[in-house]
Write a protein that holds these residues in place. Sequence first.
Motif, PDB file in Angstrom:
ATOM      1  N   ARG A   1      32.353  63.675  83.758  1.00  0.00           N
ATOM      2  CA  ARG A   1      32.868  62.669  82.821  1.00  0.00           C
ATOM      3  C   ARG A   1      33.548  63.332  81.618  1.00  0.00           C
ATOM      4  NH1 ARG A   1      27.549  58.655  82.996  1.00  0.00           N
ATOM      5  NH2 ARG A   1      27.811  58.083  85.180  1.00  0.00           N
ATOM      6  N   LEU A   2      32.938  64.385  81.107  1.00  0.00           N
ATOM      7  CA  LEU A   2      33.552  65.095  79.978  1.00  0.00           C
ATOM      8  C   LEU A   2      34.908  65.669  80.375  1.00  0.00           C
ATOM      9  CD1 LEU A   2      30.564  67.025  78.345  1.00  0.00           C
ATOM     10  CD2 LEU A   2      31.976  65.248  77.271  1.00  0.00           C
ATOM     11  N   ALA A   3      34.972  66.213  81.587  1.00  0.00           N
ATOM     12  CA  ALA A   3      36.233  66.807  82.046  1.00  0.00           C
ATOM     13  C   ALA A   3      37.301  65.730  82.192  1.00  0.00           C
ATOM     14  CB  ALA A   3      36.009  67.538  83.375  1.00  0.00           C
ATOM     15  N   VAL A   4      36.922  64.583  82.773  1.00  0.00           N
ATOM     16  CA  VAL A   4      37.890  63.487  82.954  1.00  0.00           C
ATOM     17  C   VAL A   4      38.352  62.973  81.586  1.00  0.00           C
ATOM     18  CG1 VAL A   4      38.160  61.117  83.789  1.00  0.00           C
ATOM     19  CG2 VAL A   4      36.998  62.819  85.216  1.00  0.00           C
ATOM     20  N   ALA A   5      37.407  62.827  80.660  1.00  0.00           N
ATOM     21  CA  ALA A   5      37.762  62.326  79.326  1.00  0.00           C
ATOM     22  C   ALA A   5      38.722  63.286  78.629  1.00  0.00           C
ATOM     23  CB  ALA A   5      36.502  62.127  78.482  1.00  0.00           C
ATOM     24  N   SER A   6      38.501  64.568  78.806  1.00  0.00           N
ATOM     25  CA  SER A   6      39.362  65.558  78.163  1.00  0.00           C
ATOM     26  C   SER A   6      40.790  65.463  78.689  1.00  0.00           C
ATOM     27  CB  SER A   6      38.767  66.954  78.404  1.00  0.00           C
ATOM     28  OG  SER A   6      39.586  67.931  77.832  1.00  0.00           O
TER      29      SER A   6
ATOM     30  N   LEU B   1      30.218  63.481  68.715  1.00  0.00           N
ATOM     31  CA  LEU B   1      30.753  64.359  69.755  1.00  0.00           C
ATOM     32  C   LEU B   1      32.257  64.486  69.552  1.00  0.00           C
ATOM     33  CD1 LEU B   1      30.324  65.867  72.526  1.00  0.00           C
ATOM     34  CD2 LEU B   1      30.867  63.662  73.610  1.00  0.00           C
ATOM     35  N   VAL B   2      32.729  65.728  69.544  1.00  0.00           N
ATOM     36  CA  VAL B   2      34.159  65.982  69.378  1.00  0.00           C
ATOM     37  C   VAL B   2      34.690  66.556  70.692  1.00  0.00           C
ATOM     38  CG1 VAL B   2      35.908  67.186  68.027  1.00  0.00           C
ATOM     39  CG2 VAL B   2      33.756  66.504  66.929  1.00  0.00           C
ATOM     40  N   ILE B   3      35.550  65.772  71.347  1.00  0.00           N
ATOM     41  CA  ILE B   3      36.177  66.226  72.597  1.00  0.00           C
ATOM     42  C   ILE B   3      37.623  66.570  72.287  1.00  0.00           C
ATOM     43  CG2 ILE B   3      36.850  65.573  74.945  1.00  0.00           C
ATOM     44  CD1 ILE B   3      34.567  63.546  74.928  1.00  0.00           C
ATOM     45  N   ARG B   4      38.005  67.816  72.550  1.00  0.00           N
ATOM     46  CA  ARG B   4      39.384  68.248  72.297  1.00  0.00           C
ATOM     47  C   ARG B   4      40.029  68.616  73.616  1.00  0.00           C
ATOM     48  NH1 ARG B   4      37.355  73.013  68.716  1.00  0.00           N
ATOM     49  NH2 ARG B   4      36.029  73.013  70.569  1.00  0.00           N
ATOM     50  N   PRO B   5      41.188  68.090  73.917  1.00  0.00           N
ATOM     51  CA  PRO B   5      41.854  68.469  75.167  1.00  0.00           C
ATOM     52  C   PRO B   5      41.942  69.990  75.260  1.00  0.00           C
ATOM     53  CG  PRO B   5      43.046  66.693  74.105  1.00  0.00           C
ATOM     54  CD  PRO B   5      41.994  67.144  73.140  1.00  0.00           C
ATOM     55  N   GLY B   6      41.482  70.527  76.372  1.00  0.00           N
ATOM     56  CA  GLY B   6      41.576  71.969  76.587  1.00  0.00           C
ATOM     57  C   GLY B   6      40.505  72.781  75.892  1.00  0.00           C
ATOM     58  N   GLY B   7      39.681  72.150  75.055  1.00  0.00           N
ATOM     59  CA  GLY B   7      38.640  72.894  74.342  1.00  0.00           C
ATOM     60  C   GLY B   7      37.259  72.523  74.847  1.00  0.00           C
ATOM     61  N   THR B   8      36.260  73.213  74.329  1.00  0.00           N
ATOM     62  CA  THR B   8      34.873  72.907  74.670  1.00  0.00           C
ATOM     63  C   THR B   8      34.373  71.786  73.759  1.00  0.00           C
ATOM     64  OG1 THR B   8      34.582  75.256  75.134  1.00  0.00           O
ATOM     65  CG2 THR B   8      32.582  73.936  74.946  1.00  0.00           C
ATOM     66  N   PRO B   9      33.682  70.792  74.308  1.00  0.00           N
ATOM     67  CA  PRO B   9      33.149  69.737  73.433  1.00  0.00           C
ATOM     68  C   PRO B   9      32.128  70.303  72.453  1.00  0.00           C
ATOM     69  CG  PRO B   9      33.005  69.124  75.748  1.00  0.00           C
ATOM     70  CD  PRO B   9      33.356  70.564  75.717  1.00  0.00           C
TER      71      PRO B   9
ATOM     72  N   VAL C   1      33.298  67.645  60.905  1.00  0.00           N
ATOM     73  CA  VAL C   1      33.981  67.074  62.079  1.00  0.00           C
ATOM     74  C   VAL C   1      35.491  67.326  61.980  1.00  0.00           C
ATOM     75  CG1 VAL C   1      34.590  64.922  63.266  1.00  0.00           C
ATOM     76  CG2 VAL C   1      32.215  65.362  62.585  1.00  0.00           C
ATOM     77  N   ALA C   2      36.039  67.123  60.792  1.00  0.00           N
ATOM     78  CA  ALA C   2      37.485  67.321  60.622  1.00  0.00           C
ATOM     79  C   ALA C   2      37.881  68.765  60.950  1.00  0.00           C
ATOM     80  CB  ALA C   2      37.906  66.956  59.193  1.00  0.00           C
ATOM     81  N   SER C   3      37.057  69.721  60.528  1.00  0.00           N
ATOM     82  CA  SER C   3      37.417  71.121  60.772  1.00  0.00           C
ATOM     83  C   SER C   3      37.344  71.452  62.263  1.00  0.00           C
ATOM     84  CB  SER C   3      36.511  72.058  59.960  1.00  0.00           C
ATOM     85  OG  SER C   3      35.209  72.089  60.515  1.00  0.00           O
ATOM     86  N   ILE C   4      36.419  70.813  62.964  1.00  0.00           N
ATOM     87  CA  ILE C   4      36.300  71.075  64.406  1.00  0.00           C
ATOM     88  C   ILE C   4      37.398  70.345  65.175  1.00  0.00           C
ATOM     89  CG2 ILE C   4      34.833  70.680  66.425  1.00  0.00           C
ATOM     90  CD1 ILE C   4      32.416  71.106  64.478  1.00  0.00           C
ATOM     91  N   ALA C   5      37.672  69.105  64.790  1.00  0.00           N
ATOM     92  CA  ALA C   5      38.705  68.322  65.498  1.00  0.00           C
ATOM     93  C   ALA C   5      40.078  68.935  65.270  1.00  0.00           C
ATOM     94  CB  ALA C   5      38.684  66.874  65.009  1.00  0.00           C
ATOM     95  N   ASN C   6      40.302  69.431  64.077  1.00  0.00           N
ATOM     96  CA  ASN C   6      41.558  70.131  63.753  1.00  0.00           C
ATOM     97  C   ASN C   6      42.772  69.305  64.181  1.00  0.00           C
ATOM     98  OD1 ASN C   6      43.120  72.238  62.772  1.00  0.00           O
ATOM     99  ND2 ASN C   6      43.100  73.345  64.721  1.00  0.00           N
TER     100      ASN C   6
END
Lengths: 369, 369
Positions: free
Chosen positions: A9-14, A50-58, A95-100
């Motif tokens: 699910r995490l992979a699909v969401a990303s 939870l911070v999900i970033r395309p191409g990054g690790t949650p 959160v802002a620094s991680i979401a970038n």
Amino acid sequence: MLTCDFAERLAVASVAAEQAQFDAVLVTPGPDLRYLIGYDAVPLERLTCLVIRPGGTPVLVAPALERAAAEASPAGALGIDIATWGETDDPYALVASIANASRRVAVDDHMWAAKVLGLRDAMPGVDQVTAGRVVNEMRMRKSPHEVQALQAAADAIDRVHAAVPGLLCRGRSEQEIGRDIAELIVSEGHVRADFIIVASGPNGASPHHEVSGRRLQVGDAIVVDIGGTTDQGYCSDETRTYALGDPGDEYRAAYAALQASQAAATKAVRPGVPCETIDDAARTSLVDAGLGEYFIHRTGHGIGLQTHEEPYIVAGNVRPLEPGMAFSIEPGFYVPGRFGARIEDIVVCGPDGAQVLNARPRDLVMVEP
Amino acid sequence: MLTCDFAERLAVASVAAEQAQFDAVLVTPGPDLRYLIGYDAVPLERLTCLVIRPGGTPVLVAPALERAAAEASPAGALGIDIATWGETDDPYALVASIANASRRVAVDDHMWAAKVLGLRDAMPGVDQVTAGRVVNEMRMRKSPHEVQALQAAADAIDRVHAAVPGLLCRGRSEQEIGRDIAELIVSEGHVRADFIIVASGPNGASPHHEVSGRRLQVGDAIVVDIGGTTDQGYCSDETRTYALGDPGDEYRAAYAALQASQAAATKAVRPGVPCETIDDAARTSLVDAGLGEYFIHRTGHGIGLQTHEEPYIVAGNVRPLEPGMAFSIEPGFYVPGRFGARIEDIVVCGPDGAQVLNARPRDLVMVEP
């Protein structure tokens, strides 16, 4: 659900977040978080996100005092990073620094406004959109494991309805009956009762009546709409209509039309059929019986980790049904000051038609007064 | 609460909104809505939204099928307008037309993100802020009626704690004990259990541990932090720490320091004292005992229609206490891998000091194994 379910699910969401051009998807405690990483955190004022970033690790941002609880949840086995904050830190800046993010972030549909606006202020110039177009798209198509979990919930609420006739007798109040039902919902296989509607006589004309001090009278129709959540987090929701003695010819004729309406809508379910067509099937049947003006709500709602979720079975929703979509079919009629009725099953769209999860008879259940 | 209580709250909110230069305050189902108009609506996807306009009459926007439920609530006696929408109408446009905002609207702190962003899109160019600075300011100062309601909740949870020693014996699991406590919370005077923490032995080191399959062993300390909501909507929250047999000299010495810390913080309560001073009183006491590094959370939180609300008793919160403010005082220590402890009471700031609502003894309760 298994660890591999959550990882997928995490992979699909990303990937979906990347396609939607989201810099990040931000998910606070609630059904989306439980769906994505299995962490059933209580929504409180301290920010867990939870911070999900395309191409990054949650990354799971959590208060330091919640770290042990987060690690003990299925999230702990997923290998996602946990970034904690102390009582006097600014979690929004974290959160802002991680979401970038520079352009657009998605926030989960149930995030509290104080957090939405806190994140907005921590990320100036970044547009906020709802995460639903990514997460709801995933959640509305149930996996076989999820259908099993919904079937278990449906079986549990079926057992409660099987006991309802024994609770109905002249002079008992809706509240008394509701308390018995609340206990049965838990004892028959839920961790909690989510809602209990016992709407007798004229109270039946209010679709979302709960319970009152009104006492049952002979001739009453009684709408009983109940549901709870199982230990797996999946919800039940089933309505049956009962009568104490004979509710009269007019009522029984209207009920027969309602039963035909509910059956027609169920029969219309198959892949490719738009949601609104199911609503139309239920509605046309009641209009033909002269009851159209008394059917004052949509025909149904999706169900899963929430009692109400997508897809909604309502005029205007042209989304085609797909296998695995799970939803209620619950037409009713509501005649102000007089009476009401509703029949509700949870169904799953299968390859050839509806798989009906609830098994209680749909006839009007007439109880000896 | 009485109809006149709600009418007064609406009037105060309207004036405060004008002073804050809000064009409107928008309140969806949740604690703020219950506080302002007594309508305990279930938060669902259909938009229900109270619109408060400075100088205008409040309007409750609600789905047509909820009109009867809204009118049956205390809101029905308040004489506010109810504007309903049908299943295929756009409720966001309806709220926007009623709010008629040009500069700034406040949204309730718990409004779902999907609704926050739906309202944002329906009112382009209008800034959104949280309604907390109006509504939290009101809610954090409890009226005598509210203090009575909190006292009733405290009495109910006291009765549950009185029964806890009888539930503790060697070999019973936290889950089994938790199930018994859940039943007691309801039977002793709540409509629902909100949370149940039974943290035994090393699990005590996780402040927000819930329950697990771990079975009690002789020598365990057991942190029991429980709460529920009464029929009036007010919350209880009380922690006591128990031991099965003797937890050892080191533990007992640390517990004595914790008891002194909790007493010192309670003694520091009086009008005009900043919230952070109460936190400091609890913390200094534990630091002096060499336990400072193990007290990893703030000292307390406000309580009322929610378990956690303002004021927060935390370093950095310089807000002075005022009569009627109700909050928890709950220092603890948490030694990873070994044990934990916490003592929690709900107190109300009175004219001369703390009115302590919970009455159970604060000593370590040692149960024969």
